[in-house]
Design a protein around this motif. Sequence first.
Motif, short mmCIF file in Angstrom:
data_model
loop_
_atom_site.label_atom_id
_atom_site.label_comp_id
_atom_site.label_asym_id
_atom_site.label_seq_id
_atom_site.Cartn_x
_atom_site.Cartn_y
_atom_site.Cartn_z
N LEU A 51 -3.64 4.12 -0.54
CA LEU A 51 -3.19 3.16 -1.55
C LEU A 51 -1.92 3.68 -2.20
O LEU A 51 -1.77 4.89 -2.40
N ALA A 52 -1.02 2.77 -2.53
CA ALA A 52 0.20 3.13 -3.24
C ALA A 52 0.39 2.19 -4.42
O ALA A 52 0.19 0.98 -4.30
N LEU A 53 0.77 2.76 -5.56
CA LEU A 53 1.06 1.99 -6.76
C LEU A 53 2.57 1.97 -6.95
O LEU A 53 3.24 3.01 -6.85
N THR A 54 3.15 0.79 -7.21
CA THR A 54 4.59 0.66 -7.36
C THR A 54 4.98 0.45 -8.82
O THR A 54 4.14 0.18 -9.67
N SER B 257 6.34 -2.00 -10.13
CA SER B 257 6.07 -3.37 -10.57
C SER B 257 4.61 -3.56 -10.97
O SER B 257 4.23 -4.61 -11.48
N GLY B 258 3.77 -2.55 -10.71
CA GLY B 258 2.35 -2.66 -11.01
C GLY B 258 1.52 -3.15 -9.86
O GLY B 258 0.31 -3.34 -10.00
N ALA B 259 2.13 -3.36 -8.70
CA ALA B 259 1.40 -3.83 -7.52
C ALA B 259 0.76 -2.66 -6.80
O ALA B 259 1.31 -1.57 -6.74
N VAL B 260 -0.42 -2.90 -6.23
CA VAL B 260 -1.11 -1.92 -5.41
C VAL B 260 -1.05 -2.37 -3.95
O VAL B 260 -1.41 -3.51 -3.65
N PHE B 261 -0.61 -1.49 -3.07
CA PHE B 261 -0.57 -1.77 -1.64
C PHE B 261 -1.55 -0.85 -0.94
O PHE B 261 -1.67 0.33 -1.30
N GLY B 262 -2.26 -1.38 0.06
CA GLY B 262 -3.23 -0.56 0.78
C GLY B 262 -3.14 -0.77 2.27
O GLY B 262 -2.72 -1.84 2.73
N TRP B 263 -3.51 0.24 3.04
CA TRP B 263 -3.51 0.14 4.50
C TRP B 263 -4.49 1.15 5.08
O TRP B 263 -4.89 2.10 4.42
N GLY B 264 -4.91 0.91 6.32
CA GLY B 264 -5.85 1.81 6.99
C GLY B 264 -7.21 1.17 7.16
O GLY B 264 -7.34 -0.05 7.26
N ALA B 265 -8.26 1.99 7.23
CA ALA B 265 -9.62 1.50 7.45
C ALA B 265 -10.04 0.59 6.31
O ALA B 265 -9.90 0.94 5.14
N ALA B 266 -10.55 -0.59 6.66
CA ALA B 266 -10.88 -1.60 5.64
C ALA B 266 -12.37 -1.90 5.54
O ALA B 266 -12.76 -2.82 4.84
N GLU B 267 -13.21 -1.11 6.21
CA GLU B 267 -14.65 -1.37 6.16
C GLU B 267 -15.17 -1.26 4.73
O GLU B 267 -14.64 -0.51 3.91
N ASP B 268 -16.24 -2.01 4.46
CA ASP B 268 -16.94 -1.98 3.17
C ASP B 268 -16.05 -2.44 2.02
O ASP B 268 -16.35 -2.16 0.86
N GLY B 269 -14.96 -3.13 2.32
CA GLY B 269 -14.10 -3.67 1.27
C GLY B 269 -13.27 -2.65 0.54
O GLY B 269 -12.78 -2.90 -0.55
N ARG B 270 -13.08 -1.47 1.13
CA ARG B 270 -12.39 -0.41 0.40
C ARG B 270 -10.92 -0.72 0.12
O ARG B 270 -10.32 -0.10 -0.75
N LEU B 271 -10.33 -1.68 0.86
CA LEU B 271 -8.96 -2.10 0.58
C LEU B 271 -8.90 -3.42 -0.17
O LEU B 271 -7.83 -3.96 -0.41
N GLY B 272 -10.05 -3.96 -0.52
CA GLY B 272 -10.07 -5.25 -1.19
C GLY B 272 -9.79 -6.40 -0.24
O GLY B 272 -9.48 -7.50 -0.68
#
Length: 205
Positions: A143-146, A148-163
Amino acid sequence: VRALGSARTRVAHAAAGYGHTLFVTRRAAAVFGCGYNEFGQVGVPAEGGAASAVRVPRRLRALRGARVTAVSCGENHSAAVVEPPASGPGAPDKPPAASVYTWGLNLTNQCAHGRTVDQLAEPTPVPLLTGATRVVCGAAHTLALTTSGAVFGWGAAEDGRLGAPRAGPLWRRRRDSREPHCCSAAQFLRHRHALARSGSLPAPG
């Protein structure tokens, strides 16, 4: 850590993964790494063959000349927020935005370098992502926070960990549009939380 115990090399903060550790020095904001390195997660390339371990902290040469403001370690990958080198007298008043660098295992795109790259031996900038202030790694996602206040995520997405409402790897960086005012982020090994300015704590995953 004896290798970093000199008066000129004081540690500002450290991060630990499953079997590797990163140190950021206080004065130069340089990064040193040691530990398990089979997938390049330490950020030190192999010398004369496969380097399964880096037993003494070594400086990450790919980040020399840049100022590192944050580091994080996943299970077998790492990430850092990197500011550009200091500019000269003719540089613009507004400094360039900080970038996210990643390295190590990329089988679920936890380093954000796509399907064709299995691992990265040295820190490499994440394409098209600038203005980062923080970065955090889960076991196989990032996860990366910018600014502007936006959160970006990438990678394994199981169990909703990236939303994201899906399972399996997320091959493209995703902005979590449900949390547009996120001001801080924290991670645990298998899931993540994002703390919004309102004080609420949504917890996908």
